[in-house]
Design an enzyme around this catalytic site. Structure first.
Site, PDB file in Angstrom:
ATOM      1  N   SER A 150     -17.299  12.477 -16.683  1.00  0.00           N
ATOM      2  CA  SER A 150     -16.200  12.332 -15.739  1.00  0.00           C
ATOM      3  C   SER A 150     -15.565  10.945 -15.904  1.00  0.00           C
ATOM      4  O   SER A 150     -15.159  10.572 -17.001  1.00  0.00           O
ATOM      5  CB  SER A 150     -16.714  12.567 -14.316  1.00  0.00           C
ATOM      6  OG  SER A 150     -15.677  12.650 -13.385  1.00  0.00           O
ATOM      7  N   ARG A 220     -14.705  12.739   1.084  1.00  0.00           N
ATOM      8  CA  ARG A 220     -15.781  13.354   0.310  1.00  0.00           C
ATOM      9  C   ARG A 220     -15.648  14.870   0.306  1.00  0.00           C
ATOM     10  O   ARG A 220     -15.891  15.520  -0.720  1.00  0.00           O
ATOM     11  CB  ARG A 220     -17.136  12.953   0.881  1.00  0.00           C
ATOM     12  CG  ARG A 220     -18.324  13.544   0.135  1.00  0.00           C
ATOM     13  CD  ARG A 220     -18.320  13.139  -1.321  1.00  0.00           C
ATOM     14  NE  ARG A 220     -19.552  13.535  -1.998  1.00  0.00           N
ATOM     15  CZ  ARG A 220     -19.766  13.382  -3.281  1.00  0.00           C
ATOM     16  NH1 ARG A 220     -18.838  12.844  -4.047  1.00  0.00           N
ATOM     17  NH2 ARG A 220     -20.908  13.771  -3.819  1.00  0.00           N
ATOM     18  N   ASP A 314     -15.071  24.106 -15.376  1.00  0.00           N
ATOM     19  CA  ASP A 314     -14.617  22.823 -14.828  1.00  0.00           C
ATOM     20  C   ASP A 314     -13.091  22.851 -14.739  1.00  0.00           C
ATOM     21  O   ASP A 314     -12.395  22.734 -15.732  1.00  0.00           O
ATOM     22  CB  ASP A 314     -15.077  21.687 -15.744  1.00  0.00           C
ATOM     23  CG  ASP A 314     -14.715  20.303 -15.206  1.00  0.00           C
ATOM     24  OD1 ASP A 314     -14.008  20.217 -14.181  1.00  0.00           O
ATOM     25  OD2 ASP A 314     -15.136  19.304 -15.823  1.00  0.00           O
ATOM     26  N   HIS A 347     -17.179  21.217 -12.306  1.00  0.00           N
ATOM     27  CA  HIS A 347     -17.237  19.841 -12.804  1.00  0.00           C
ATOM     28  C   HIS A 347     -18.632  19.243 -12.667  1.00  0.00           C
ATOM     29  O   HIS A 347     -19.058  18.432 -13.497  1.00  0.00           O
ATOM     30  CB  HIS A 347     -16.221  18.987 -12.043  1.00  0.00           C
ATOM     31  CG  HIS A 347     -16.075  17.594 -12.572  1.00  0.00           C
ATOM     32  ND1 HIS A 347     -15.706  17.330 -13.874  1.00  0.00           N
ATOM     33  CD2 HIS A 347     -16.268  16.377 -11.985  1.00  0.00           C
ATOM     34  CE1 HIS A 347     -15.657  16.022 -14.067  1.00  0.00           C
ATOM     35  NE2 HIS A 347     -16.011  15.421 -12.945  1.00  0.00           N
TER      36      HIS A 347
END
Length: 381
Positions: A150, A220, A314, A347
């Protein structure tokens, strides 16, 4: 494997760190950990770059602390895919973080107060520059590999063009050469959730003894939605209700409860100013921007060999984005291996113990990196 956090301090007579935003850090600390043993010719060092909310605690556990495994412990350790019996692995916490390196919660020596909102914005390139200085501090000239997933993968890519002579292999996992407009949009929604929290106080909440917990929790929740595939979310939660319909706005669906739990947990350990800066660093990353959008031209200084890995589900950093990097590298006639792993997790797959994925890493480190190091040593002998 027992991990021991360490701190490297950088100050005069070392030169200050010039940041892309124009600010200068006269002195700063970098928290890091290392695993394994550096060999005699210092040719087996591997740098691990972390993603958004991770840290230098990459592998192992802390002595006397149960359930303190590093965030990539399934990947790194004795006999694992990145074998610490063979490699000297370094995990570093980025500047601007809240896990030991100098960041918004640190004390500004000029004011005697936490930096808070005054801590400058940092970029991926700033992080790579500071990591290079950490290698200098450790006496390591060249990395056998730099590796990350990432945002960590973006740092690895930046290493290949910023310090091409200092890295032999670059492992980029579940990453992209820049963020799409959609990804920037998700980041902005998350930042607005934080900045509009009444406890944010223009970023100076530490001076007010408050924390914008609600904003952090929502940020979040927004981010977490992008980390999981639709199929995985359906499989884990579907439309399941916790206790039936309550006809209220309380969390009734299992997915609502899960997201709130993730948000609440995150708000208890992560710093809001850090979140703002890390997501901005993500937004700004675009090595091709200075080359008229030509990614091949941007990557042309690289001399390393590349392993690029993507995951089929992803959708945040899709396989198509990895293939952009592969094409640019092939256009430059670089040595690149590309693997697209069939995984249902979205992901987050780069953090999980997928057998195919881990086998790819282990094979690459054994056959490509170890074998090339041994050949080089034999030639030198």
């Amino acid at each position: 494997m027992i991990a021991t956090p360490q701190l490297a301090h950088f100050a005069s007579p070392l030169p200050p760190l010039q940041l892309a935003c124009g600010a200068v850090l006269q002195q700063y600390d970098l928290a890091y950990e290392s695993y394994g043993t550096l060999n005699a010719d210092k040719s087996n060092a591997v740098l691990i770059c972390h993603a958004l909310n991770a840290s230098h605690h990459v592998a192992g556990t802390y002595e006397g602390q149960a359930e303190s495994e590093g965030w990539w412990d399934s990947m790194i350790g004795p006999g694992k895919s990145v074998d610490t019996n063979q490699f000297f692995v370094i995990g570093v916490n980025n500047l601007g973080s809240c896990f030991g390196s100098t960041g918004p919660l640190s004390i500004d020596l000029e004011t005697g107060k936490p930096y808070g909102a005054d801590f400058p914005l940092v970029t991926v390139e700033d992080w790579v520059d500071s990591q290079a200085r950490l290698l200098d501090f450790l006496g390591i000239d060249t990395l056998a590999a730099v590796m990350g997933g990432s945002l960590g993968g973006m740092q690895a890519l930046s290493w290949s063009i910023r310090y091409p002579q200092r890295v032999q292999h670059v492992v980029v996992i579940a990453a992209a050469p820049n963020l799409s407009a959609q990804n920037i949009a998700f980041n902005e929604v998350a930042r607005q959730a934080i900045m509009t929290d009444p406890d944010f106080h223009d970023g100076n909440y530490a001076r007010k003894n408050t924390v914008p917990k609600n904003g952090l929790a929502v940020a979040r929740m927004v981010g977490h939605i992008t980390y999981i595939s639709d199929d995985q979310m359906e499989t884990k939660f579907g439309r399941g209700l916790r206790e039936g319909k309550k006809f209220s706005f309380a969390p009734e669906f299992q997915i609502e409860s899960y997201l709130r739990y993730q948000g609440e947990k995150f708000s208890q350990y992560y710093d809001a100013n850090t979140y703002l800066r890390v997501t901005k660093a993500l937004d700004y990353f675009d090595p091709a921007a200075d080359c008229g959008g030509d990614l091949a031209k941007a990557l042309s200084p690289a001399v390393a060999k590349f392993l690029i890995i993507s995951f089929t589900t992803d959708w945040r950093f899709s396989p198509a984005r990895s293939r952009e990097m592969v094409k640019a590298l092939l256009d430059d006639k670089k040595n690149v291996t590309y693997v697209e792993v069939d995984a249902p997790h979205g992901h987050d797959a780069f953090l999980l113990n997928n057998a195919q994925y881990h086998a790819v890493i282990k094979t690459y480190f054994t056959r490509q990196i170890l074998s090339s190091n041994r050949t080089a040593q034999e030639v030198a002998a």
